[in-house]
Design an enzyme around this catalytic site. Structure first.
Site, mmCIF file in Angstrom:
data_model
loop_
_atom_site.group_PDB
_atom_site.id
_atom_site.type_symbol
_atom_site.label_atom_id
_atom_site.label_comp_id
_atom_site.label_asym_id
_atom_site.label_seq_id
_atom_site.Cartn_x
_atom_site.Cartn_y
_atom_site.Cartn_z
ATOM 1 N N ARG A 101 21.991 52.074 53.574
ATOM 2 C CA ARG A 101 21.513 52.810 52.392
ATOM 3 C C ARG A 101 21.167 54.230 52.843
ATOM 4 N NH1 ARG A 101 19.039 47.457 51.267
ATOM 5 N NH2 ARG A 101 19.682 46.811 49.174
ATOM 6 N N ARG B 220 26.830 53.675 52.497
ATOM 7 C CA ARG B 220 26.873 53.857 51.050
ATOM 8 C C ARG B 220 26.446 55.270 50.722
ATOM 9 N NH1 ARG B 220 23.079 50.356 47.300
ATOM 10 N NH2 ARG B 220 21.455 51.712 48.108
ATOM 11 N N GLU C 243 28.956 46.220 41.502
ATOM 12 C CA GLU C 243 27.588 45.887 41.084
ATOM 13 C C GLU C 243 27.358 46.144 39.601
ATOM 14 O OE1 GLU C 243 24.684 48.290 43.133
ATOM 15 O OE2 GLU C 243 25.941 50.066 43.075
ATOM 16 N N CYS D 131 26.704 42.518 49.802
ATOM 17 C CA CYS D 131 25.528 43.096 50.451
ATOM 18 C C CYS D 131 24.268 42.918 49.610
ATOM 19 C CB CYS D 131 25.762 44.562 50.785
ATOM 20 S SG CYS D 131 26.173 45.554 49.345
ATOM 21 N N ARG E 88 14.863 43.660 35.684
ATOM 22 C CA ARG E 88 14.140 42.659 36.476
ATOM 23 C C ARG E 88 12.657 42.968 36.623
ATOM 24 N NH1 ARG E 88 16.043 43.446 42.713
ATOM 25 N NH2 ARG E 88 17.457 45.134 42.261
ATOM 26 N N HIS F 111 0.202 46.665 66.713
ATOM 27 C CA HIS F 111 0.730 46.350 68.035
ATOM 28 C C HIS F 111 0.493 44.905 68.421
ATOM 29 C CE1 HIS F 111 0.836 50.823 69.360
ATOM 30 N NE2 HIS F 111 1.876 50.451 68.635
ATOM 31 N N ASN G 122 22.327 42.370 43.573
ATOM 32 C CA ASN G 122 21.025 42.759 42.998
ATOM 33 C C ASN G 122 21.239 43.444 41.657
ATOM 34 O OD1 ASN G 122 20.397 41.989 45.570
ATOM 35 N ND2 ASN G 122 19.781 44.004 46.287
ATOM 36 N N ASP G 123 22.143 44.422 41.653
ATOM 37 C CA ASP G 123 22.422 45.122 40.399
ATOM 38 C C ASP G 123 23.407 44.360 39.528
ATOM 39 O OD1 ASP G 123 20.785 47.398 40.312
ATOM 40 O OD2 ASP G 123 21.982 48.328 41.893
#
Ligand code: PEP
Ligand code: MG
Length: 568
Positions: free
Chosen positions: A293, A329, A428, A499, A462, A186, A451-452
């Site tokens: 996602r 997705r 991808e 994305c 990776r 917090h 990314n992919d």
């Protein structure tokens, strides 16, 4: 220099005021007049509730309603009969109010602090805040008045409790250093809301400094310098100016359209993982959601989520986005992303295996449940369906067929949905890039998942450090794939977004402008930065840079050229 957790960005330079813990020790007495003790305790609770409610109102006005809720949570906590009831029962056995309060709070503290979940551990720190506040009332101990500290103060304390934070006058406190607390504590949330640089979890800092010291709080790097002089001080004064200038510059982009320097209209969307994140996307001024996602619904669960459970989640995200596009997705699991109750078989090559759209099409009942939930939710906003890991035209055709069947059923059942709901392709895989021209004829839109795409194009895992040097979206092979995908999409007149993480990379942005990317989907906190960088490039400048870079044959030269031309 001390290191801690970078909890609230920015640079604060000022004089230290320590908030030393007060002596809250007491003698545990046996009380004889139980009724009088119960009255004394009730009065302390009433005073606490009154003070805290006033503080919550102040925080609500000065900071925001969400932050006020933290304090109202404290009021609710003490009102909970499982807490206060237990305390009164102990007083009835002859214990004094201080002892009853301490015993019950410590018991709850013990339970919550040992839990793995960060949210639960946060409850533990709320409990000790409540305990301390009520003990101070019972013992008549007065706090240091934080509201009266001089301008240019750096607060140093063990933990910054919400009750302390509510007294901070923004402008007077320029930095916060604590010994405990993490990014989601917090104190961190409140420091960020107040836009005060904060470094948390610096062990022993309260005893290591005194009120005569000065400090630099670098809340971006998580560093603290005590009594800085000479070069260090002048460097940080410059850094502070730069940070303030950048922040001001970014503020100009709130509520603005995303435009290139010569006025081409683009869009910056957000990537989200839960319906609640849609709120964040709105707060950060995202123009839509480019990637929702949906895995969380399946992973944070003990059973396959039902159609209604999924429908509610998608509807919540759509309603939060108030008519802005939300690209959902469909399930991207299987292979390495295991879900215990789904019983996946172990595979030798999970990244090349039975996953994502492959798994979904082989389990049509489960997939239809998800697609039906999305199509039903489309009545509540602008939903789009995105299919992950596409490698053949047949896959996207099959999904469209399923969607067409679902629409027929919903029509027959008289259930509302968006007749125009689009079905797009996540680009991808190396295969999707190679057949982008064919996919563009079948898909309603493309979104490039760098990314992919990087992994599958470069044939790189990776997670494997030995080949990680090959994993870059700036590799000529990946850049060519990105360019091809965008060109093919444009040729068929469909929208092309991105994305993957590369969409927010300041070095990648000019290339994407040149290739003609329409929509950049980024982490919500990067919306304004991306909009700002886009605004600095004209199409002609981006084209010239892209022409130069796309003629290069290695990633090192490409990075050097992009860095030399960067506009930040
Ligand atoms: C991608 O692959 O670029 C992407 C955005 O999807 P994820 O990271 O969820 O695989
Ligand atoms: Mg992916």
């Amino acid at each position: 220099m001390y290191n801690g957790i970078a909890a609230s960005r920015g640079i604060g330079i000022g004089s230290i005021i320590r908030i030393i813990e007060q002596d809250l020790s007491f003698e545990a007495k046996i009380v004889t007049d139980i009724e009088a003790e119960k009255k004394r305790f009730q009065k302390a609770i009433d005073d606490f509730v009154e003070e805290t409610t006033v503080m919550a109102e102040e925080i609500g006005k000065n900071i925001g309603p969400k932050e006020a809720e933290i304090l109202l949570g404290h009021v609710a906590m003490i009102a909970d009969p499982s807490m206060s009831g237990e305390m009164f029962s102990m007083i009835e056995t002859g214990q004094c109010a201080e002892a009853a309060l301490t015993a019950v709070c410590d018991m709850f503290y013990g339970i919550f602090s040992s839990m793995d979940d960060e949210m639960m551990r946060q409850r533990a720190s709320d409990i000790s805040d409540v305990k301390e506040s009520i003990l101070k009332i019972l013992l008549g101990v007065k706090d240091v008045d934080i509201s009266k500290v001089a301008p240019g103060t750096v607060l140093v304390c063990k933990d910054l409790t919400p009750s302390m934070t509510s007294r901070i006058v923004k402008g007077n406190v320029v930095g916060i250093i604590t010994e405990i607390g993490g990014v989601t504590s917090h104190s961190a949330i409140l420091a960020r809301a107040l836009e005060i640089p904060a470094v948390l979890s610096v062990p022993g800092i309260v005893d290591a400094v005194s009120d005569k010291d000065s400090a630099i709080v670098d809340g971006t790097a998580g560093e603290v310098y005590i009594n800085p002089e000479g070069d260090v001080l002048s460097q940080f004064i410059i850094k502070r100016e730069e940070f303030i200038k950048k922040k001001e510059e970014l503020k100009k982009f709130i509520g603005r359209e995303t435009l290139t320097a010569d006025g081409d209209k683009l869009e910056v969307f957000c990537n989200i993982g839960t319906p609640k994140d849609a709120q964040k996307a709105m707060e950060c001024d995202g123009e839509g959601v480019g990637l929702f996602r949906s895995e969380f619904l399946f992973m944070d669960n003990t059973h396959l989520p039902t159609e209604d459970e999924q429908f509610e989640a998608y509807k919540e995200a759509l309603e939060t986005m108030q008519g802005r596009t939300v690209i959902i997705r469909t399930l991207d699991i299987g292979g390495d992303k295991d879900i215990p109750y789904m019983d996946f078989e172990k595979e030798d090559n999970p990244f090349l295996g039975f996953r994502a759209v492959r798994y979904c099409l082989a389990n049509p009942d489960m997939y239809t449940t998800q697609l039906r939930a999305i199509v039903r939710a489309s009545a509540f906003g602008k939903a789009k369906i995105m299919v992950p890991l596409v490698t053949t035209v047949d896959e996207i055709r099959s999904v469209k067929q399923l969607v067409a069947g679902i629409k027929d059923d919903l029509r027959a059942e008289g259930i509302a949905f968006d007749e125009e709901i689009e079905v797009g392709c996540m680009m991808e895989t190396a295969a999707s890039a190679a057949i982008a021209d064919l996919l563009a004829k079948e898909a309603d839109f493309f979104s490039i998942g760098t990314n992919d795409l990087t992994g599958y194009t470069m044939a790189v895992d990776r997670g494997n450090a030995k080949v990680a040097y090959l994993y870059s979206a700036f590799q000529p092979a990946v850049l060519r794939s990105i360019r091809t995908i965008i060109e093919c999409g444009k040729k068929e007149g469909i929208l092309v977004g991105m994305c993957g993480e590369a969409a927010a990379d300041p070095l990648m942005i000019p290339l994407l402008i040149s290739f003609g990317l329409d929509e950049y989907s980024v982490n919500p906190v990067l919306v304004l930065t991306s909009r700002c960088i886009i605004s600095k490039w004209t199409k002609a400048e981006a084209d010239a840079l892209a022409a130069k870079v796309m003629a290069m044959d290695n990633v090192k030269d490409i990075m050097a050229a992009l860095k030399a031309a960067a506009k930040e």
